[in-house]
Design a protein around this motif. Structure first.
Motif, PDB file in Angstrom:
ATOM      1  N   PHE A 124       1.636   9.311  -5.994  1.00 13.98           N
ATOM      2  CA  PHE A 124       1.615  10.731  -5.617  1.00 13.98           C
ATOM      3  C   PHE A 124       2.986  11.393  -5.530  1.00 13.98           C
ATOM      4  CE2 PHE A 124      -2.407   9.045  -4.039  1.00 13.98           C
ATOM      5  CZ  PHE A 124      -3.291   9.995  -4.546  1.00 13.98           C
ATOM      6  N   LYS A 125       4.071  10.678  -5.821  1.00 17.71           N
ATOM      7  CA  LYS A 125       5.408  11.249  -5.600  1.00 17.71           C
ATOM      8  C   LYS A 125       5.680  12.508  -6.427  1.00 17.71           C
ATOM      9  CE  LYS A 125       7.726   8.204  -8.835  1.00 17.71           C
ATOM     10  NZ  LYS A 125       8.584   7.057  -8.999  1.00 17.71           N
ATOM     11  N   ASP A 126       5.029  12.646  -7.575  1.00 20.78           N
ATOM     12  CA  ASP A 126       5.288  13.823  -8.409  1.00 20.78           C
ATOM     13  C   ASP A 126       4.374  15.005  -8.097  1.00 20.78           C
ATOM     14  OD1 ASP A 126       3.173  12.309  -9.420  1.00 20.78           O
ATOM     15  OD2 ASP A 126       3.519  12.915 -11.479  1.00 20.78           O
TER      16      ASP A 126
ATOM     17  N   ILE B 175      -1.278   9.259   5.196  1.00 23.57           N
ATOM     18  CA  ILE B 175      -1.791  10.543   4.724  1.00 23.57           C
ATOM     19  C   ILE B 175      -0.918  10.996   3.560  1.00 23.57           C
ATOM     20  CG2 ILE B 175      -0.448  11.978   6.334  1.00 23.57           C
ATOM     21  CD1 ILE B 175      -3.067  13.756   6.473  1.00 23.57           C
ATOM     22  N   VAL B 176      -1.583  11.544   2.560  1.00 19.40           N
ATOM     23  CA  VAL B 176      -0.899  12.083   1.393  1.00 19.40           C
ATOM     24  C   VAL B 176      -1.171  13.578   1.371  1.00 19.40           C
ATOM     25  CG1 VAL B 176      -0.671  11.998  -1.108  1.00 19.40           C
ATOM     26  CG2 VAL B 176      -1.285   9.922   0.152  1.00 19.40           C
ATOM     27  N   VAL B 177      -0.131  14.366   1.226  1.00 16.27           N
ATOM     28  CA  VAL B 177      -0.261  15.813   1.097  1.00 16.27           C
ATOM     29  C   VAL B 177       0.018  16.152  -0.357  1.00 16.27           C
ATOM     30  CG1 VAL B 177       0.533  18.064   1.891  1.00 16.27           C
ATOM     31  CG2 VAL B 177       0.551  16.103   3.466  1.00 16.27           C
ATOM     32  N   VAL B 178      -1.007  16.675  -1.038  1.00 13.25           N
ATOM     33  CA  VAL B 178      -0.882  17.024  -2.452  1.00 13.25           C
ATOM     34  C   VAL B 178      -0.750  18.539  -2.558  1.00 13.25           C
ATOM     35  CG1 VAL B 178      -2.001  16.938  -4.711  1.00 13.25           C
ATOM     36  CG2 VAL B 178      -2.242  15.014  -3.135  1.00 13.25           C
ATOM     37  N   THR B 179       0.279  18.982  -3.259  1.00 14.36           N
ATOM     38  CA  THR B 179       0.531  20.419  -3.385  1.00 14.36           C
ATOM     39  C   THR B 179       0.437  20.920  -4.829  1.00 14.36           C
ATOM     40  OG1 THR B 179       2.896  19.943  -3.449  1.00 14.36           O
ATOM     41  CG2 THR B 179       1.965  20.542  -1.309  1.00 14.36           C
ATOM     42  N   LYS B 180       0.019  20.049  -5.727  1.00 16.46           N
ATOM     43  CA  LYS B 180      -0.165  20.460  -7.132  1.00 16.46           C
ATOM     44  C   LYS B 180      -1.658  20.550  -7.421  1.00 16.46           C
ATOM     45  CE  LYS B 180       4.205  19.911  -8.456  1.00 16.46           C
ATOM     46  NZ  LYS B 180       5.154  19.967  -9.401  1.00 16.46           N
TER      47      LYS B 180
ATOM     48  N   SER C 138       0.835  -1.210   0.000  1.00 17.91           N
ATOM     49  CA  SER C 138       0.000   0.000   0.000  1.00 17.91           C
ATOM     50  C   SER C 138       0.869   1.259   0.000  1.00 17.91           C
ATOM     51  CB  SER C 138      -0.925   0.001   1.221  1.00 17.91           C
ATOM     52  OG  SER C 138      -1.761  -1.120   1.196  1.00 17.91           O
ATOM     53  N   ALA C 139       1.907   1.248   0.813  1.00 19.20           N
ATOM     54  CA  ALA C 139       2.818   2.398   0.863  1.00 19.20           C
ATOM     55  C   ALA C 139       3.471   2.622  -0.490  1.00 19.20           C
ATOM     56  CB  ALA C 139       3.881   2.176   1.940  1.00 19.20           C
ATOM     57  N   ASN C 140       3.898   1.534  -1.139  1.00 23.32           N
ATOM     58  CA  ASN C 140       4.532   1.662  -2.456  1.00 23.32           C
ATOM     59  C   ASN C 140       3.558   2.216  -3.491  1.00 23.32           C
ATOM     60  OD1 ASN C 140       7.004   0.701  -1.565  1.00 23.32           O
ATOM     61  ND2 ASN C 140       6.549  -1.408  -2.118  1.00 23.32           N
ATOM     62  N   ILE C 141       2.329   1.728  -3.477  1.00 18.13           N
ATOM     63  CA  ILE C 141       1.324   2.224  -4.430  1.00 18.13           C
ATOM     64  C   ILE C 141       1.052   3.698  -4.195  1.00 18.13           C
ATOM     65  CG2 ILE C 141      -1.116   2.096  -5.071  1.00 18.13           C
ATOM     66  CD1 ILE C 141      -0.883  -0.974  -4.682  1.00 18.13           C
ATOM     67  N   LEU C 142       0.866   4.085  -2.940  1.00 15.03           N
ATOM     68  CA  LEU C 142       0.614   5.500  -2.626  1.00 15.03           C
ATOM     69  C   LEU C 142       1.794   6.370  -3.050  1.00 15.03           C
ATOM     70  CD1 LEU C 142      -1.017   5.215   0.906  1.00 15.03           C
ATOM     71  CD2 LEU C 142      -2.110   6.125  -1.162  1.00 15.03           C
ATOM     72  N   ASN C 143       2.988   5.942  -2.705  1.00 16.53           N
ATOM     73  CA  ASN C 143       4.177   6.732  -3.027  1.00 16.53           C
ATOM     74  C   ASN C 143       4.376   6.855  -4.533  1.00 16.53           C
ATOM     75  OD1 ASN C 143       6.378   8.263  -2.004  1.00 16.53           O
ATOM     76  ND2 ASN C 143       7.735   6.600  -2.609  1.00 16.53           N
ATOM     77  N   GLU C 144       4.226   5.746  -5.258  1.00 12.91           N
ATOM     78  CA  GLU C 144       4.372   5.783  -6.714  1.00 12.91           C
ATOM     79  C   GLU C 144       3.323   6.689  -7.361  1.00 12.91           C
ATOM     80  OE1 GLU C 144       6.559   4.602  -9.103  1.00 12.91           O
ATOM     81  OE2 GLU C 144       7.791   4.346  -7.315  1.00 12.91           O
TER      82      GLU C 144
ATOM     83  N   ALA D   3      -7.282  13.007 -11.370  1.00 12.84           N
ATOM     84  CA  ALA D   3      -6.458  12.078 -12.151  1.00 12.84           C
ATOM     85  C   ALA D   3      -5.662  11.150 -11.230  1.00 12.84           C
ATOM     86  CB  ALA D   3      -5.522  12.847 -13.066  1.00 12.84           C
ATOM     87  N   LYS D   4      -5.143  11.673 -10.147  1.00 18.29           N
ATOM     88  CA  LYS D   4      -4.343  10.858  -9.226  1.00 18.29           C
ATOM     89  C   LYS D   4      -5.214   9.855  -8.471  1.00 18.29           C
ATOM     90  CE  LYS D   4      -0.254  12.062 -10.161  1.00 18.29           C
ATOM     91  NZ  LYS D   4       0.691  11.055 -10.654  1.00 18.29           N
ATOM     92  N   ILE D   5      -6.413  10.239  -8.108  1.00 19.99           N
ATOM     93  CA  ILE D   5      -7.328   9.305  -7.448  1.00 19.99           C
ATOM     94  C   ILE D   5      -7.700   8.179  -8.418  1.00 19.99           C
ATOM     95  CG2 ILE D   5      -9.629   9.032  -6.443  1.00 19.99           C
ATOM     96  CD1 ILE D   5      -7.682  10.417  -4.557  1.00 19.99           C
ATOM     97  N   GLN D   6      -7.930   8.524  -9.673  1.00 14.41           N
ATOM     98  CA  GLN D   6      -8.219   7.497 -10.681  1.00 14.41           C
ATOM     99  C   GLN D   6      -7.024   6.561 -10.859  1.00 14.41           C
ATOM    100  OE1 GLN D   6      -9.349   9.974 -14.003  1.00 14.41           O
ATOM    101  NE2 GLN D   6     -11.535   9.789 -13.543  1.00 14.41           N
ATOM    102  N   GLU D   7      -5.839   7.120 -10.904  1.00 13.60           N
ATOM    103  CA  GLU D   7      -4.627   6.313 -11.028  1.00 13.60           C
ATOM    104  C   GLU D   7      -4.471   5.390  -9.815  1.00 13.60           C
ATOM    105  OE1 GLU D   7       0.223   6.951 -11.171  1.00 13.60           O
ATOM    106  OE2 GLU D   7      -1.067   8.641 -11.698  1.00 13.60           O
ATOM    107  N   LEU D   8      -4.727   5.932  -8.625  1.00 11.87           N
ATOM    108  CA  LEU D   8      -4.639   5.140  -7.401  1.00 11.87           C
ATOM    109  C   LEU D   8      -5.635   3.980  -7.443  1.00 11.87           C
ATOM    110  CD1 LEU D   8      -3.523   4.710  -4.537  1.00 11.87           C
ATOM    111  CD2 LEU D   8      -5.297   6.300  -3.729  1.00 11.87           C
ATOM    112  N   ASN D   9      -6.878   4.259  -7.805  1.00 10.10           N
ATOM    113  CA  ASN D   9      -7.889   3.203  -7.895  1.00 10.10           C
ATOM    114  C   ASN D   9      -7.490   2.132  -8.906  1.00 10.10           C
ATOM    115  OD1 ASN D   9      -9.674   4.128  -5.913  1.00 10.10           O
ATOM    116  ND2 ASN D   9     -10.676   5.523  -7.353  1.00 10.10           N
ATOM    117  N   TYR D  10      -6.942   2.555 -10.025  1.00  2.00           N
ATOM    118  CA  TYR D  10      -6.494   1.608 -11.047  1.00  2.00           C
ATOM    119  C   TYR D  10      -5.372   0.701 -10.499  1.00  2.00           C
ATOM    120  CZ  TYR D  10      -4.451  -0.305 -15.294  1.00  2.00           C
ATOM    121  OH  TYR D  10      -3.943  -1.159 -16.231  1.00  2.00           O
ATOM    122  N   LYS D  11      -4.393   1.310  -9.843  1.00  2.00           N
ATOM    123  CA  LYS D  11      -3.267   0.543  -9.306  1.00  2.00           C
ATOM    124  C   LYS D  11      -3.728  -0.432  -8.221  1.00  2.00           C
ATOM    125  CE  LYS D  11       0.462   3.730 -10.372  1.00  2.00           C
ATOM    126  NZ  LYS D  11       1.467   4.637  -9.873  1.00  2.00           N
TER     127      LYS D  11
END
Length: 143
Positions: free
Chosen positions: A103-105, A118-123, A95-101, A129-137
């Motif tokens: 949201f890292k950018d 917890i993920v802090v998004v600053t962009k 789970s940590a790897n998926i989250l990090n991969e 798009a990131k939530i969709q990517e997370l759900n897909y992964k």
């Protein structure tokens, strides 16, 4: 007199080298302690203390956009009970790897403890798009 000078020179050299080694050990130890204080050992994500420090630092900055995503793992207790704590740890690491991969950018991921992240998004404009990517992964995760 030559032998006495050599003994004195070697003694002084020994003391200097010994002091340097002690200093190097202190530096290594302090880096290890710093890592242990601010990084989760299991996931290599920053931990709760790091998150709190991060938020304090961000309070003083003028950030145009910031979002938080709270995550926790469902059925972690059941996984631990039925398959063992190694399986639970693998679930946490994956789970940590998926989250990090994911949201890292656009932000930074932290493990608050147990099964909480917890993920802090600053962009800006990246959340959907990131939530969709997370759900897909998550949906396509293969162990």
């Amino acid at each position: 007199m030559g032998t006495g000078f050599m003994i004195l020179f070697i003694s002084e050299l020994y003391i200097i080298v010994n002091e340097e080694l002690l200093l190097m050990k202190e530096l290594v130890s302090s880096n290890i302690y710093k890592k242990l204080a601010f990084e989760d050992i299991l996931t290599n994500l920053d931990n709760r203390a790091s998150f709190e420090l991060f938020i304090k630092e961000k309070e003083n900055e003028k950030i145009p956009y910031i979002s938080f995503i709270m995550c926790d793992l469902n059925f972690l207790k059941e996984t631990n009970d039925n398959y063992g704590h190694e399986a639970g740890d693998e679930l946490i690491k994956a789970s940590a790897n998926i989250l990090n991969e994911t949201f890292k950018d656009v932000g930074k991921c932290f493990r608050l403890g147990g099964d909480e992240f917890i993920v802090v998004v600053t962009k800006e404009n990246m959340m959907k798009a990131k939530i969709q990517e997370l759900n897909y992964k998550i949906s396509n995760y293969k162990r």
